[in-house]
Design an enzyme around this catalytic site. Sequence first.
Site, mmCIF file in Angstrom:
data_model
loop_
_atom_site.group_PDB
_atom_site.id
_atom_site.type_symbol
_atom_site.label_atom_id
_atom_site.label_comp_id
_atom_site.label_asym_id
_atom_site.label_seq_id
_atom_site.Cartn_x
_atom_site.Cartn_y
_atom_site.Cartn_z
ATOM 1 C CE LYS A 116 -3.484 -2.702 -0.058
ATOM 2 N NZ LYS A 116 -3.923 -3.104 -1.404
ATOM 3 N N GLY A 165 -7.995 -4.473 8.273
ATOM 4 C CA GLY A 165 -8.088 -3.687 9.489
ATOM 5 C C GLY A 165 -6.967 -3.926 10.486
ATOM 6 C CE LYS A 201 -7.716 16.430 6.363
ATOM 7 N NZ LYS A 201 -7.585 16.753 7.817
ATOM 8 C CE LYS A 237 -16.134 -1.568 -3.030
ATOM 9 N NZ LYS A 237 -15.249 -1.853 -4.188
ATOM 10 C CD GLU A 275 -11.327 -0.022 -3.932
ATOM 11 O OE1 GLU A 275 -10.823 0.205 -2.822
ATOM 12 O OE2 GLU A 275 -12.197 -0.902 -4.141
ATOM 13 C CD GLU A 288 -7.369 -1.128 -1.680
ATOM 14 O OE1 GLU A 288 -6.699 -1.090 -0.629
ATOM 15 O OE2 GLU A 288 -8.147 -2.055 -1.943
ATOM 16 C CG ASN A 290 -9.412 -3.255 -5.728
ATOM 17 O OD1 ASN A 290 -8.722 -3.440 -4.723
ATOM 18 N ND2 ASN A 290 -10.517 -2.547 -5.712
ATOM 19 N NE ARG A 292 -9.760 -7.979 -5.897
ATOM 20 C CZ ARG A 292 -10.710 -7.122 -5.546
ATOM 21 N NH1 ARG A 292 -11.770 -6.969 -6.303
ATOM 22 N NH2 ARG A 292 -10.625 -6.412 -4.447
ATOM 23 C CB VAL A 295 -18.102 -8.081 -6.602
ATOM 24 C CG1 VAL A 295 -19.576 -8.442 -6.446
ATOM 25 C CG2 VAL A 295 -17.229 -9.014 -5.774
#
Lengths: 459, 197
Positions: A116, A165, A201, A237, A275, A288, A290, A292, A295
């Site tokens: 990240k 997380g 932030k 989501k 994103e 970030e 993704n 791939r 969904v």
Amino acid sequence: MLKRVLVANRGEIAVRIIRACMEMGIETVAVYSEADKDALHTVLADKAVCIGAPPAKDSYLNIGNIIEAAKVTGCDSVHPGFGFLSENSKFAEICEDNSLIFIGPPPAAIALMGDKAAARECARTARVPVVPGTAGTCAGPAEAAAAAKACGFPVLLKAAAGGGGRGLRRVNTEADIEAAFRAASSEAESAFGDGSMYVEKFIENPRHIEVQILADKFGNVVHLGERDCSMQRRNQKLIEEAPAAKLSGETARSMREAAVRAAKACGYVGAGTCEFVVDRDENFYFIEMNTRIQVEHPVTEAVTGIDIVKEQIKIASGEKLSFTQDDVEFRGHAIECRITAENVSDGFRPCPGKIEFLHFPGGPSVRVDSAIYDGCEISPYYDSMIGKIIVHGENRADAIRKMRRALSETVINGVKTTLPLSHLIMYDPEFLRGGFDTGFLERRLPELLDIYRKAGGDN
Amino acid sequence: MNVEEIKELIQTFAESGLEEIEAEFDGNRLYLKRSADAQAQVAPANIPGFCPNTVYTGWGAQIGQGLQTGQGAQIGQGLQTGQGTHDITNGSGGAGGIGVDASGTVKSTAAVGEGEANTEMVKAPLVGIFYEAPAPGEEPFVKEGQKVKKGDVLCVIEAMKMMNELKADVDGTVKKVDVKDGDAVEFGQVLFEVERC
């Protein structure tokens, strides 16, 4: 063109990939765990190979058995779907080592975007705005404190190798930063073997908007517009739409261009998603990428008419993109409701079980992507998402009316699902206005569930 | 078969946990069947931890011992080969909890199940290519009819450029080899059928 694809996944995305291959005249080999002997993907593929016991680590994450299954059945390529091994750069490398084309980006791009802090730096060098914070990782709590003061509290302390997380702390004041840094860093050290941290932030309840891109092996990169994925519960989501409502054309255009720059900067090939979080003033920040298929890809397919899974396969085959950015046209508005086998009245507890009766919606502009059927078992071993309903309307209001109609037709008996909640959201004033943020469900869920209970609902 | 022997057989049956049994001696057929109520009474007391796989050998041995004056050895044999239909027509009478049906010809489900339970299905623990021999042209590790000991190599499965030896985990005789040299095998696929001894 590829001749035989091993689909290294299960559920609706495996079925989605098999469908694309069928239409392209490409043979498919499914892999399945002992729990998925009668699963739809196992049945639909030209051939199926059992790769292990039900737990994912023994089957859908079992790299050795998946690679062997591809080799012994004569596959030339592997499609990883989403989840499982889809963003595992080591798996992509092993595919290449075994002369199997990995239908996805190069391993280096997966690895770069998987780190990240490195992904932030890559975006920054491509002049893509990132959430204000440190450049790279912090050497220690003092450096983190200085960075936090520069961008203003509250901040998030994040682990570079983080996810789920872990190694993540919200810090509201300078006094708390040292203790939080040490705790999060040691947590990340034990969880990921890497305790390096960076500071961002904290943006309270932003909108979550992402941009789909496609890149071929010849350096051509196009975007397919944005999706609004702000309807989330604990980062999961629930409902996605394209395009994002109440987002200025100027901001949307800037985000799309930024996503293309980020993809070019990391040497991206294939389908990917950048994103962003967007604050109330429409400042947007890259969070970030993704690496791939996602969904929610069907909403983009609906408004662009482009089959993203087929494009992935064509790109992996070494074809040039058959269209330019100017050829991409956007029409109407699409909404997707995910259906998960969960009890909304009991903290969204997963509800495995048997589908006793099933009726999916039909009619104009309604699409259902699912791997469930009458009498099938929802296994407790895997993700609780059992399907998606996608509608395409002339505009947002038309799409909402279609979704109300589609959801009212749908009957899933035997397991509790999130369907009734999605249905209620389709009548919620804040949802109808559009432009809501990621705090929507936290704010509205108690009242929505109360309405549902008073109406006698028992999903 | 005399009354004492029949009583003894009934006693053995009562303690065995089996649902039903048929036996035949010299053209005489005996059929014993447990009623649901009786099972409920008998089961907890007499079959602690009993499972079908262990019932067979233990039960066979009990009959053999219990009917030494009679033809216990034959019963044992007959059941072991899984034939399962033996008549004893001079036998009748029953004790509480056990129904006797002298005319029944229901096959002994327990015997059939146990016959299979004596066979170890050796399954592929991983996906790969099955090789019957250590190298091309060499003798196979095992052939049908060959006796194997626990720990003997049965075959090699090639996966991820590694040769994985698969070893027997029981002593027994290889009854059947279910795959051919060079076959692709999937996880859980039956490779060998080994009869325990």
